[in-house]
Structure formats: C-alpha cells, structure tokens
Design a protein around this motif. Structure first.
Motif, mmCIF file in Angstrom:
data_model
loop_
_atom_site.group_PDB
_atom_site.id
_atom_site.type_symbol
_atom_site.label_atom_id
_atom_site.label_comp_id
_atom_site.label_asym_id
_atom_site.label_seq_id
_atom_site.Cartn_x
_atom_site.Cartn_y
_atom_site.Cartn_z
ATOM 1 N N ASP A 118 52.548 28.777 11.520
ATOM 2 C CA ASP A 118 51.728 27.742 12.085
ATOM 3 C C ASP A 118 52.333 27.051 12.774
ATOM 4 O O ASP A 118 54.173 27.228 12.607
ATOM 5 C CB ASP A 118 51.707 26.694 10.450
ATOM 6 N N VAL A 119 51.521 26.472 14.110
ATOM 7 C CA VAL A 119 52.879 26.359 15.026
ATOM 8 C C VAL A 119 53.519 24.792 14.425
ATOM 9 O O VAL A 119 53.441 24.049 13.546
ATOM 10 C CB VAL A 119 52.385 25.464 15.860
ATOM 11 N N LYS A 120 54.819 24.073 15.017
ATOM 12 C CA LYS A 120 55.460 23.523 13.624
ATOM 13 C C LYS A 120 56.304 22.127 15.596
ATOM 14 O O LYS A 120 57.269 22.863 15.866
ATOM 15 C CB LYS A 120 56.498 24.302 13.317
ATOM 16 N N VAL A 121 55.953 21.067 15.135
ATOM 17 C CA VAL A 121 57.779 20.286 15.590
ATOM 18 C C VAL A 121 58.426 19.433 14.255
ATOM 19 O O VAL A 121 58.076 18.686 13.470
ATOM 20 C CB VAL A 121 56.602 19.285 16.127
ATOM 21 N N THR A 122 59.591 19.868 14.384
ATOM 22 C CA THR A 122 60.139 19.247 13.201
ATOM 23 C C THR A 122 61.038 18.248 13.693
ATOM 24 O O THR A 122 62.121 18.817 14.441
ATOM 25 C CB THR A 122 60.977 20.614 12.761
ATOM 26 N N GLN A 123 61.598 17.395 12.853
ATOM 27 C CA GLN A 123 62.487 15.624 13.143
ATOM 28 C C GLN A 123 62.846 15.807 12.453
ATOM 29 O O GLN A 123 62.941 16.742 10.632
ATOM 30 C CB GLN A 123 61.483 15.049 13.269
ATOM 31 N N CYS A 150 57.979 12.201 17.638
ATOM 32 C CA CYS A 150 58.162 13.058 18.427
ATOM 33 C C CYS A 150 56.698 14.257 18.572
ATOM 34 O O CYS A 150 56.314 14.357 17.712
ATOM 35 C CB CYS A 150 59.390 14.510 18.450
ATOM 36 N N ALA A 151 57.321 15.038 20.384
ATOM 37 C CA ALA A 151 55.727 15.801 20.537
ATOM 38 C C ALA A 151 55.683 16.381 21.257
ATOM 39 O O ALA A 151 57.035 16.173 21.984
ATOM 40 C CB ALA A 151 54.516 14.577 20.779
ATOM 41 N N SER A 152 55.038 17.065 21.210
ATOM 42 C CA SER A 152 55.204 18.245 22.056
ATOM 43 C C SER A 152 53.638 18.720 22.917
ATOM 44 O O SER A 152 52.739 19.028 22.033
ATOM 45 C CB SER A 152 55.885 19.624 21.739
ATOM 46 N N SER A 153 53.633 19.503 24.219
ATOM 47 C CA SER A 153 52.653 20.126 24.364
ATOM 48 C C SER A 153 52.964 21.024 25.877
ATOM 49 O O SER A 153 53.564 20.818 26.019
ATOM 50 C CB SER A 153 50.975 18.263 25.240
ATOM 51 N N ALA A 203 48.341 18.002 22.160
ATOM 52 C CA ALA A 203 49.548 17.188 21.723
ATOM 53 C C ALA A 203 50.239 17.416 20.366
ATOM 54 O O ALA A 203 49.430 17.463 19.335
ATOM 55 C CB ALA A 203 49.493 15.714 21.556
ATOM 56 N N PHE A 204 51.077 18.474 19.408
ATOM 57 C CA PHE A 204 51.531 18.666 18.673
ATOM 58 C C PHE A 204 52.282 17.852 17.811
ATOM 59 O O PHE A 204 53.886 17.424 18.898
ATOM 60 C CB PHE A 204 51.545 20.349 17.807
ATOM 61 N N PHE A 205 52.061 16.927 16.865
ATOM 62 C CA PHE A 205 53.842 15.613 16.226
ATOM 63 C C PHE A 205 54.654 16.113 15.197
ATOM 64 O O PHE A 205 54.424 16.500 14.571
ATOM 65 C CB PHE A 205 52.558 14.735 15.727
ATOM 66 N N GLY A 206 55.563 15.674 15.278
ATOM 67 C CA GLY A 206 56.588 16.125 14.099
ATOM 68 C C GLY A 206 56.436 14.693 13.167
ATOM 69 O O GLY A 206 54.978 14.067 12.958
ATOM 70 N N GLN A 207 56.656 14.731 11.809
ATOM 71 C CA GLN A 207 56.297 13.684 11.272
ATOM 72 C C GLN A 207 56.511 12.123 10.747
ATOM 73 O O GLN A 207 56.409 11.525 10.678
ATOM 74 C CB GLN A 207 56.679 14.353 9.023
ATOM 75 N N GLY A 208 57.838 12.116 11.869
ATOM 76 C CA GLY A 208 58.285 11.103 12.316
ATOM 77 C C GLY A 208 59.665 10.519 11.622
ATOM 78 O O GLY A 208 59.631 11.115 10.762
ATOM 79 N N GLY A 211 51.093 9.303 5.562
ATOM 80 C CA GLY A 211 52.878 10.234 5.033
ATOM 81 C C GLY A 211 52.963 11.910 6.447
ATOM 82 O O GLY A 211 54.409 12.681 6.229
ATOM 83 N N GLU A 212 52.183 11.384 6.840
ATOM 84 C CA GLU A 212 52.077 12.442 8.074
ATOM 85 C C GLU A 212 52.022 12.315 9.153
ATOM 86 O O GLU A 212 51.787 11.107 10.152
ATOM 87 C CB GLU A 212 50.480 13.486 7.277
ATOM 88 N N GLY A 213 52.824 13.330 10.399
ATOM 89 C CA GLY A 213 51.981 12.751 12.246
ATOM 90 C C GLY A 213 50.988 12.573 12.012
ATOM 91 O O GLY A 213 50.092 13.197 11.362
ATOM 92 N N LEU A 214 51.164 12.346 13.594
ATOM 93 C CA LEU A 214 49.243 12.578 14.198
ATOM 94 C C LEU A 214 48.954 14.213 14.400
ATOM 95 O O LEU A 214 49.797 14.937 14.398
ATOM 96 C CB LEU A 214 49.302 11.425 15.413
#
Lengths: 112, 112
Positions: free
Chosen positions: A1-6, A91-94, A101-106, B41-44
């Motif tokens: 699964d794709v991931k953006v990790t903060q 944070c997001a990446s694309s 755009a994929f976002f981290g959890q913040g 509790g999640e990212g976008l």
C-alpha cells in the motif's frame, strides 16, 4: 500500500525553538507539498517541491523553510516557532503521470 | 489567482437523506477538479475527480459533475450513511500547475 509518513502525530514546542517536521513517501513521486490546516481556513499551501533540491513558495511561506535533499523526503522547518504556528500540518505527494495526491496523517503542532 | 468556495458547515443529516455540498471555483486556466475526504483521525484521501467540462466523477455512491458554465463542482449522494461522517474538501489544480488549491472544508455528520 502506498504511504506518506509524517514523523510525529503530536508535537509540543516552546516559542523560539527551531522545529523540524519530517515527511517520507515510498511512491517515487516527484512532487511533495506541505500544507497547514486550520478551522475555517481549510488547507493552505506553505511550500512545495517538484524535484530534489527544488522548492517553490506556496501561499503562506513566511516563517517557514523546507529541505528536499532526497526524492523521498521533504522536511518543513520552523526557524523560530511562534504561537500563531500552532496548527495541523499535512504533507502530500503526487506524480505528474497519474495525478492524485496522497496525504500523510498529519502532525498536530502546539507552540506554547 | 485560483480559489475555491464551498458550502459553510457543519452539515448534519439523518441517515438515508440526500446530500449536496456546493462548490464553485475561480481559475485562470482550465482546471481539474477534485473532492477529497478526511475521516476522523486520518489524512485526506481522494474521493473523486473530473478533468474536463461535463465529466462526472463518482466513487462510493458520491457524484460530482464539472460544470464550466457555472464554474461549479457540487458533491451529491442519494442516501448517506453514518460512515460518511467526515470533512469534505473541494479542490482544483490549474492546467500546467502542480499545486492543489483547496476550499475551507465542510464537516458532515450523519445521525442514525
């Protein structure tokens, strides 16, 4: 699964401290973004990067800087934290190839 | 510059009610339009998108049609569920530009 990790979900820092928020993506995306999210204001773009060592100012860059030394990592730096920088940072990446755009959890940052 | 205006929240509906969240935009070029959703509790995450006039994006029972003549991209769902409770963001990306511009978000609460 794709991931953006903060790196942190919650941070509490003191006024005047230098703060680093880290973001890592595992999708080999060219583009990375930092937003802040505030009630009633939605998401506002702070900085973005479309390649390693490249950066562009967003709509609210004052008080922030960024670093992108490697493709997968995009760091947001608060040079001297102030209470008005208390916020949720996203944070997001694309990729330009399949634009989504994929976002981290913040990271919820509180400056006291 | 680009901007997105969406319906003020919060919105509270009963389960199985019909949902509309209004979104209008201003763009200098020919944008792509998006709806993102943020569950507690999640990212976008991307809900749906449309890249040209009269396109209809759809996902999870939600739909939105790109209306160039009215510069709108309203989100609709025929029968909402409790699990649809979230914050919904309308966004645009102008042609040739990598960054997303977001609306302020609409908090939706569905009561059983």
């Amino acid at each position: 699964d794709v991931k953006v990790t903060q790196s942190s979900r919650y941070l509490v820092k003191r006024t005047g401290e230098k703060v680093f928020l880290e973001c890592v993506q595992d999708m080999d995306h060219e583009n990375m973004f930092w937003y802040r999210q505030d009630p009633g204001l939605g998401l506002r773009l702070i900085y973005f990067s479309y390649d390693v060592k490249m950066k562009e100012k967003g709509d609210i860059p004052e008080g922030y800087s960024v670093s992108r030394e490697k493709k997968e990592r995009f760091s947001l730096i608060l040079e001297s934290a102030s209470t008005n920088q208390t916020s949720m940072y996203l944070c997001a990446s694309s990729s330009g190839q399949n634009w989504k755009a994929f976002f981290g959890q913040g990271t919820r940052l509180t400056v006291v | 510059g680009d901007s997105v205006t969406q319906m003020e929240g919060p919105v509270t509906l009963s389960e199985e009610a019909f949902l509309t969240i209004n979104c209008t935009y201003t763009a200098t070029g020919y944008p792509s339009l998006f709806w993102y959703v943020q569950y507690p509790g999640e990212g976008l995450q991307l809900l749906l998108k449309a890249t040209k006039a009269d396109d209809k994006g759809s996902n999870k029972g939600f739909e939105a049609t790109y209306r160039k003549e009215t510069t709108s991209f309203h989100l609709e769902k025929g029968s909402v569920q409790v699990s649809d409770s979230a914050v919904y963001f309308c966004a645009l990306r102008d042609f040739g530009n990598e960054k997303l511009t977001f609306g302020t978000g609409t908090r939706l609460t569905i009561i059983p």
